[in-house]
Design a protein around this motif. Structure first.
Motif, PDB file in Angstrom:
ATOM      1  N   VAL A 103      53.355  43.628  33.804  1.00 36.27           N
ATOM      2  CA  VAL A 103      52.417  44.388  34.623  1.00 36.27           C
ATOM      3  C   VAL A 103      50.987  44.056  34.209  1.00 36.27           C
ATOM      4  O   VAL A 103      50.667  44.000  33.025  1.00 36.27           O
ATOM      5  CB  VAL A 103      52.669  45.897  34.453  1.00 36.27           C
ATOM      6  CG1 VAL A 103      51.658  46.694  35.266  1.00 36.27           C
ATOM      7  CG2 VAL A 103      54.090  46.255  34.871  1.00 36.27           C
ATOM      8  N   GLN A 104      50.153  43.849  35.193  1.00 39.08           N
ATOM      9  CA  GLN A 104      48.731  43.655  34.938  1.00 39.08           C
ATOM     10  C   GLN A 104      47.953  44.719  35.688  1.00 39.08           C
ATOM     11  O   GLN A 104      48.226  44.977  36.869  1.00 39.08           O
ATOM     12  CB  GLN A 104      48.293  42.253  35.372  1.00 39.08           C
ATOM     13  CG  GLN A 104      48.901  41.153  34.513  1.00 39.08           C
ATOM     14  CD  GLN A 104      48.395  39.771  34.881  1.00 39.08           C
ATOM     15  OE1 GLN A 104      48.232  39.455  36.046  1.00 39.08           O
ATOM     16  NE2 GLN A 104      48.138  38.952  33.867  1.00 39.08           N
ATOM     17  N   LEU A 105      46.997  45.322  35.005  1.00 41.19           N
ATOM     18  CA  LEU A 105      46.206  46.400  35.573  1.00 41.19           C
ATOM     19  C   LEU A 105      44.733  46.021  35.560  1.00 41.19           C
ATOM     20  O   LEU A 105      44.240  45.454  34.586  1.00 41.19           O
ATOM     21  CB  LEU A 105      46.406  47.681  34.755  1.00 41.19           C
ATOM     22  CG  LEU A 105      47.850  48.155  34.578  1.00 41.19           C
ATOM     23  CD1 LEU A 105      47.918  49.320  33.608  1.00 41.19           C
ATOM     24  CD2 LEU A 105      48.453  48.550  35.920  1.00 41.19           C
ATOM     25  N   GLU A 106      44.045  46.365  36.627  1.00 46.38           N
ATOM     26  CA  GLU A 106      42.613  46.068  36.707  1.00 46.38           C
ATOM     27  C   GLU A 106      41.872  47.282  37.242  1.00 46.38           C
ATOM     28  O   GLU A 106      42.132  47.731  38.362  1.00 46.38           O
ATOM     29  CB  GLU A 106      42.356  44.861  37.602  1.00 46.38           C
ATOM     30  CG  GLU A 106      40.893  44.469  37.664  1.00 46.38           C
ATOM     31  CD  GLU A 106      40.663  43.175  38.411  1.00 46.38           C
ATOM     32  OE1 GLU A 106      41.644  42.621  38.926  1.00 46.38           O
ATOM     33  OE2 GLU A 106      39.496  42.722  38.481  1.00 46.38           O
ATOM     34  N   GLU A 107      40.957  47.805  36.431  1.00 46.36           N
ATOM     35  CA  GLU A 107      40.147  48.949  36.835  1.00 46.36           C
ATOM     36  C   GLU A 107      38.877  48.485  37.544  1.00 46.36           C
ATOM     37  O   GLU A 107      38.362  47.396  37.274  1.00 46.36           O
ATOM     38  CB  GLU A 107      39.734  49.805  35.624  1.00 46.36           C
ATOM     39  CG  GLU A 107      40.875  50.312  34.766  1.00 46.36           C
ATOM     40  CD  GLU A 107      41.148  49.412  33.580  1.00 46.36           C
ATOM     41  OE1 GLU A 107      41.692  49.901  32.577  1.00 46.36           O
ATOM     42  OE2 GLU A 107      40.808  48.207  33.664  1.00 46.36           O
ATOM     43  N   SER A 108      38.383  49.343  38.401  1.00 51.06           N
ATOM     44  CA  SER A 108      37.105  49.107  39.054  1.00 51.06           C
ATOM     45  C   SER A 108      36.525  50.454  39.470  1.00 51.06           C
ATOM     46  O   SER A 108      37.221  51.467  39.445  1.00 51.06           O
ATOM     47  CB  SER A 108      37.263  48.186  40.264  1.00 51.06           C
ATOM     48  OG  SER A 108      38.116  48.786  41.218  1.00 51.06           O
ATOM     49  N   GLY A 109      35.260  50.431  39.848  1.00 44.58           N
ATOM     50  CA  GLY A 109      34.632  51.639  40.357  1.00 44.58           C
ATOM     51  C   GLY A 109      33.696  52.353  39.397  1.00 44.58           C
ATOM     52  O   GLY A 109      33.073  53.346  39.759  1.00 44.58           O
TER      53      GLY A 109
END
Length: 119
Positions: A2-8
């Motif tokens: 699993v790869q997670l990418e935050e933004s905002g």
């Protein structure tokens, strides 16, 4: 994997709002929960909110109850953290993380997104 990418993340004045996003790739059917955590300078990383994948139950740290809301969009494979009535003490790097069913801890983490709340 699993790869997670935050933004905002970003800079906002006290009382303002931000919505963080956590986009996942490589997710399988083994997801148990997705959580948001934060780490302020000089402090340990702490729990903010989480959502259970099987039934959508949500949990919050006392410090954010009534101000933050975690939600998910299954079609977009994305989890959101809506943050309202932000305070300077909410300033931190925010991380999303995923826990799989076979694990008691969060094994997959994003790189984090900075949230800065000015007074």
């Amino acid at each position: 994997q699993v790869q997670l990418e935050e933004s905002g993340g970003g800079l906002v004045r006290a009382g303002g709002s931000l919505r963080l996003s956590c986009a996942a790739s490589g997710r399988t059917f083994s997801t148990a929960a997705v959580g948001w955590f934060r780490q302020a300078p000089g402090k340990e990383r702490g729990f903010v909110a989480s959502i259970l994948w099987n039934n959508g139950d949500t949990y919050y740290a006392d410090s954010v109850k009534g101000r933050f809301a975690i939600s998910r969009d299954n079609a977009k494979n994305t989890v959101y953290l809506q943050m309202n009535s932000l305070k300077p003490e909410d300033t931190a790097v925010y991380y999303c993380a995923e826990r799989i069913k076979s694990s008691p801890r969060y094994d997959y983490w994003g790189q984090g997104t900075q949230v800065t709340v000015s007074s």
